[in-house]
Design an enzyme around this catalytic site. Structure first.
Site, PDB file in Angstrom:
ATOM      1  CG  HIS A 395      -9.201  29.779   1.715  1.00 53.37           C
ATOM      2  ND1 HIS A 395      -8.291  30.794   1.885  1.00 53.37           N
ATOM      3  CD2 HIS A 395     -10.353  30.390   1.335  1.00 53.37           C
ATOM      4  CE1 HIS A 395      -8.856  31.956   1.613  1.00 53.37           C
ATOM      5  NE2 HIS A 395     -10.110  31.743   1.279  1.00 53.37           N
ATOM      6  CG  ASP A 399      -3.822  34.515   1.978  1.00 51.04           C
ATOM      7  OD1 ASP A 399      -4.314  33.694   2.772  1.00 51.04           O
ATOM      8  OD2 ASP A 399      -2.845  35.241   2.240  1.00 51.04           O
TER       9      ASP A 399
END
Length: 423
Positions: A395, A399
């Site tokens: 992450h 995204d």
């Protein structure tokens, strides 16, 4: 008589220390030139250390699991003549072949003195062990024995230190033995034994990499359901038509192809993240790591330039690499350099999984098992072959929306397999 000292060799690539994984000799053993003395583990591969001389082992320089510096004394051998004790400042050269395998013998430590045992009684592929005696075997062999309904303690092991191998199970079955041949009482006997296994060699490297990945990357997982009925029909058709001449296709080469096509629109998934330098490197070449379970643990051989391979080319390379990894013959280059990883447990794939990233990659695609389920299609309940993709992403780099769109793209390609080959 003299003493020949073998020092921990300089294996190259700037490595200053290595882990001593396994001794193949002990003090008092007579050795000959080129005989393998020990296995040592680097960050990526196991290296065999051979003997450059004939002689008798008089001292060992370390214990399995110990991290030793390059140039430290590995082993001392008594030889005819003066030996090299006074002129052995330089590490011995490495001439051994590197093989990415872990120690073949697990270290077993009993928590209390063991009671005297009688020698096992062997007959062909069968051996009579006591009810509380745990034979040496890898987790894969134990699982195989369980699937076959075989009590492992009844199987004679032909491996080092009596280790039970896959072929020993086959020999046991060929001899006509079955689970029913074991005394019923033995299956219900009380057990108080304990086993401690040192985390060394390949298992230690796997543990370190998994811990490092979960601590450094910001993992998140995304699961999507895919209708694989059409692509399974295509696979069956191609195997029927071309299987004899080109080889059988599994689902994996189709998944590799889907990755290649989807990555054209999502290049951020085919990347490596150097979190120390804070640099993301996106790569044009698609080097797909295919996670492979072996007797010594998880390995990730790499299908290089998957973007330039046909289905059968990918299938052949996946098969070759998997065999090499399971046999401990994959080279260091074949086990490094991946840009994105594909992991599958095959028929044991379960419904959902949360795969751990193969750092420094930023995406890993996990394949779950195929099941037939009733689905509603155009208002009608029909039986379809369904499969989940359970994928994880870093992450810090990827995204959530992009990850979802990427897996949705793979889903579309697999559900409409003609689009895999439309340029």
């Amino acid at each position: 008589m003299g003493t020949h000292v073998i020092k921990m060799p300089d294996i190259g690539e700037g490595i200053a220390e290595v882990e001593l994984s396994q001794w193949h000799v002990k003090v008092g053993d007579l050795v000959v030139e080129d005989q393998v003395l020990a296995d040592v583990m680097t960050d990526k591969a196991m290296v065999d250390i051979p003997s450059p001389v004939h002689g008798k082992v008089i001292a060992l320089g370390g214990q399995p699991g110990e991290v030793m510096a390059v140039g430290s004394v590995l082993i001392s051998i008594e030889v005819e003549g003066a030996g090299n004790l006074k002129e052995s400042d330089k590490p011995a050269p490495v001439t051994a072949k590197e093989t990415p395998v872990a120690p073949k013998v697990e270290a077993v430590v009993e928590s209390k003195p063991a009671a005297p045992r009688t020698a096992p009684v062997c007959q062909g592929a069968v051996v009579a062990r006591e009810a509380d005696e745990r034979p040496l075997a890898s987790p894969a062999v134990r699982k195989h024995a369980l699937d076959l309904g075989i009590q492992l303690r009844l199987v004679r092991g032909s491996g080092p230190a009596g280790r039970v191998l896959h072929e020993d199970l086959e020999a046991y079955l060929a001899q006509g033995q079955s689970n029913a041949s074991a005394p019923v009482a033995a299956a219900y006997a009380q057990r108080n034994d304990e086993e401690q296994i040192q985390v060394i060699g390949m298992r230690r490297k796997i543990a370190q990499r998994m811990q490092d990945a979960t601590q450094r990357a910001a993992h998140f997982s995304y699961v999507e359901e895919i209708d694989v009925t059409a692509i399974e029909e295509l696979r069956a058709h191609l195997n029927e038509k071309h299987g004899a001449s080109r080889g059988k296709l599994t689902l994996l080469p189709f998944l590799v192809r889907a990755l290649v096509v989807a990555l054209r629109d999502f290049p951020q998934m085919n990347a490596r993240y150097d979190d120390e330098a804070q640099v993301i490197t996106r790569l044009g070449a698609v080097h797909v790591g295919v996670a492979t379970q072996s007797d010594v643990g998880l390995m990730v051989p790499v299908v290089r330039h998957a973007e330039a391979r046909s289905l059968w080319d990918s299938a052949a390379e996946i098969s070759r690499l998997a065999t090499a990894a399971r046999n401990g013959k994959a080279s260091r280059d074949e086990l490094s350099g991946s840009t994105i990883t594909l992991t599958s447990l095959g028929a044991l794939g379960g419904i959902v999984s949360t795969p751990v990233l193969n750092l420094p990659e930023v995406a890993i695609v996990g394949v779950n098992k195929i099941v037939e389920r009733p689905m509603v299609v155009k208002g009608q309940v029909v039986i379809r072959k369904m499969m989940n993709l359970s994928s994880s992403f870093d992450h810090r780099v990827v995204d959530g929306m992009d990850a979802a769109l990427f897996i949705q793209a793979i889903r579309g390609l697999l559900e409409q397999p003609a689009t895999l080959f439309v340029e």
